[in-house]
Design an enzyme around this catalytic site. Structure first.
Site: not given
Ligand code: NDP
Length: 457
Positions: A98, A119, A122, A134, A173-174, A217, A248, A387
């Site tokens: 997962k 993961q 976690k 992943k 998603g991620d 999250t 997200n 999830s």
């Molecule tokens: P989203 O794609 O919804 O949002 C990502 C955010 O981070 C955006 O604001 C994006 O900006 C910014 N970002 C991405 N890459 C970079 C970079 N290289 N430098 C600066 N800003 C960056 O992703 P999520 O919110 O889902 O995920 C965010 C984090 O949380 C990740 O590390 C993910 O692995 C982790 N996570 C997510 C989960 C989930 O349920 N979604 C679960 C557990 C962990 P921009 O729009 O400019 O790209």
């Protein structure tokens, strides 16, 4: 522990990490994730002869398998585009694989191996029967039309469907993979296998998704921080928070923090950060959602709506003074320089809502300054937990209410906190809980016990 034993453990860690470097050249992120875990877990594992005899650590750092494949598709101009995609199935000792799919131009094997490895721990911490995986692609959805994103997702699933299934591997998603992408992938999966199953999570609530999955999250990370503060006789009420990201996770961190009486001052994306001294209220959070999720625009747009706020292009929010920092964007987005600024400004708690956003050097600085540090594998486990609930609801053909899901989420975050305290609190050593040790050892035990029970597999 005597000096000689300490030296022996340090030598064993050094030899182990050398092996990781040799076997995984140019995989910096993977090395970083393994180093953090091994430093916590090796002393614990060495005390238990069955873990040593069965070479559990050596096996745990080697994924069960990795699938790498080409994704060919046509853009809106009819031009053929070629991307690379991966699925890293890391460990299914305690349940089906997962873990999310990430679409971002920076995606490579090292990043997906680090995420898959994290993961496993976690998922184990959630207490649910979930293995670790992943996947993702170097595809960038940001500059693509809906039709292009659909064609890419459909093309990707033509290969990925062979490797997943509700009892085999359940993607989610991620970064870069939200409701739109999940919809396209699930639609194609369903069409190919001719079955409606819970093989992908994060689905829309009208077609098998769980209520509160989108929020889980971010909400979970804030509940975790609240548990950490409660354990010290404190709470989030009245605290100021700096948050990075505006995706997200960041959005729902902000929403729940507001809900629990704290004030979030910043949000960001890869173009810079916004600083709103008055904090984000419900109306402002809705404006951020509109900018990022509907218009898919840049975060700087916010100051056109709220001119009192500031936009700092190409900068990270860690220079803003606050009680708490919750990095919620991406890996290694908070380094030693950032840590020094936060410490100088009196930060008390750093809680990782993203995966590995804080560098090892920065964590060391926080430890030295006695700033409490919560690793992502514990703090952001709420997403995968819900999830897991989505999978259960799909199997049961039932829908739980939002209240029921959130209550379960809250309980899981409390249990994860208790596990961290159980394995990471040594009053003789420190008056603060070592959440890194607690999460790593707490996550390790269940997987290691299962692996030794299976024999050499
Ligand atoms: P989203 O794609 O919804 O949002 C990502 C955010 O981070 C955006 O604001 C994006 O900006 C910014 N970002 C991405 N890459 C970079 C970079 N290289 N430098 C600066 N800003 C960056 O992703 P999520 O919110 O889902 O995920 C965010 C984090 O949380 C990740 O590390 C993910 O692995 C982790 N996570 C997510 C989960 C989930 O349920 N979604 C679960 C557990 C962990 P921009 O729009 O400019 O790209």
């Amino acid at each position: 522990m005597g000096k000689a034993v300490e030296v022996e453990i340090a030598n064993k860690i050094a030899v182990f990490l050398k092996m990781i470097r040799t076997n995984n050249p140019f995989q910096e992120e993977f090395f970083q994730a393994v180093k953090e875990v091994i430093t916590s877990v090796m002393p614990f594992a060495l005390e238990n002869s069955k873990y040593v005899k069965y070479k559990v650590l050596e096996r745990m750092v080697e994924p069960d398998r990795i699938v790498i494949f080409r994704v060919s598709w046509q853009d809106d101009n009819g031009e053929v585009q070629v991307n690379r995609a991966w699925r890293v199935q890391f460990n299914n000792s305690i349940g089906p694989y997962k873990g999310g799919m990430r679409f971002h131009p920076s995606v490579n094997l090292s990043i997906l191996k680090f995420l898959g490895f994290e993961q496993c721990f976690k998922n184990s911490l959630t207490g649910l029967p979930l293995g670790g995986a992943k996947g993702g692609s170097n595809f960038d959805p940001k500059h693509r039309s809906d039709a292009e994103v659909m064609r890419f997702c459909h093309a990707l699933m033509i290969e990925l469907h062979r490797h997943i299934g509700e009892n085999t591997d359940v993607p989610a998603g991620d970064i870069g993979v939200g409701g739109r992408e999940i919809g396209y992938m699930f639609g194609q999966y369903k069409r190919i296998v001719n079955k409606f199953t819970g093989t992908i999570t994060g689905k829309g609530v009208d077609f098998g998704g769980s209520l509160i999955r989108k929020e889980a999250t971010g909400y979970g990370a804030v509940y975790f921080a609240e548990n950490v503060l409660n354990f010290r006789g404190d709470s989030l009420k009245g605290k100021t928070i700096v948050v990075s990201g505006s995706g997200n996770v960041a959005i729902y961190v902000t929403e729940k923090a507001l809900n629990l009486g704290a004030q979030v001052l910043t949000l960001s994306d890869s173009s810079g950060y916004i600083y709103d001294r008055e904090g984000f209220n419900e109306e402002k959070i809705a404006a951020v959602k509109e900018i990022k999720e509907i218009k898919r625009a840049r975060i700087g747009e916010y100051v056109k709506i709220y001119p009192k706020a500031e936009f700092h292009p190409n900068k990270r929010p860690w220079e803003v003074a606050a009680d708490i920092a919750i990095p919620s964007a991406t890996q290694n987005e908070l380094d030693e320089e950032d840590a020094k600024k936060l410490i100088a400004n009196g930060v008390q708690l750093v809680c990782e809502a993203a995966n590995m956003p804080v560098t090892l050097g920065a964590i060391e600085l926080f430890n030295t300054a006695k700033v409490i540090f919560n690793p992502g594998k514990a703090a952001n486990a709420g997403g995968v937990a819900v999830s897991g609930f989505e999978q259960s609801q799909n199997s049961l053909r039932m829908t739980w209410s939002a209240e029921e899901v959130e209550d379960r989420l809250k309980n899981i975050m409390k249990d994860i906190h208790d596990t961290c305290v159980k394995f990471g609190y040594n009053k003789k050593k420190s008056d603060i809980v070592n959440y890194v040790d607690g999460a790593n050892i707490g996550g390790f035990v269940k997987i290691a016990n299962a692996m030794t029970t299976y024999g050499v597999v």
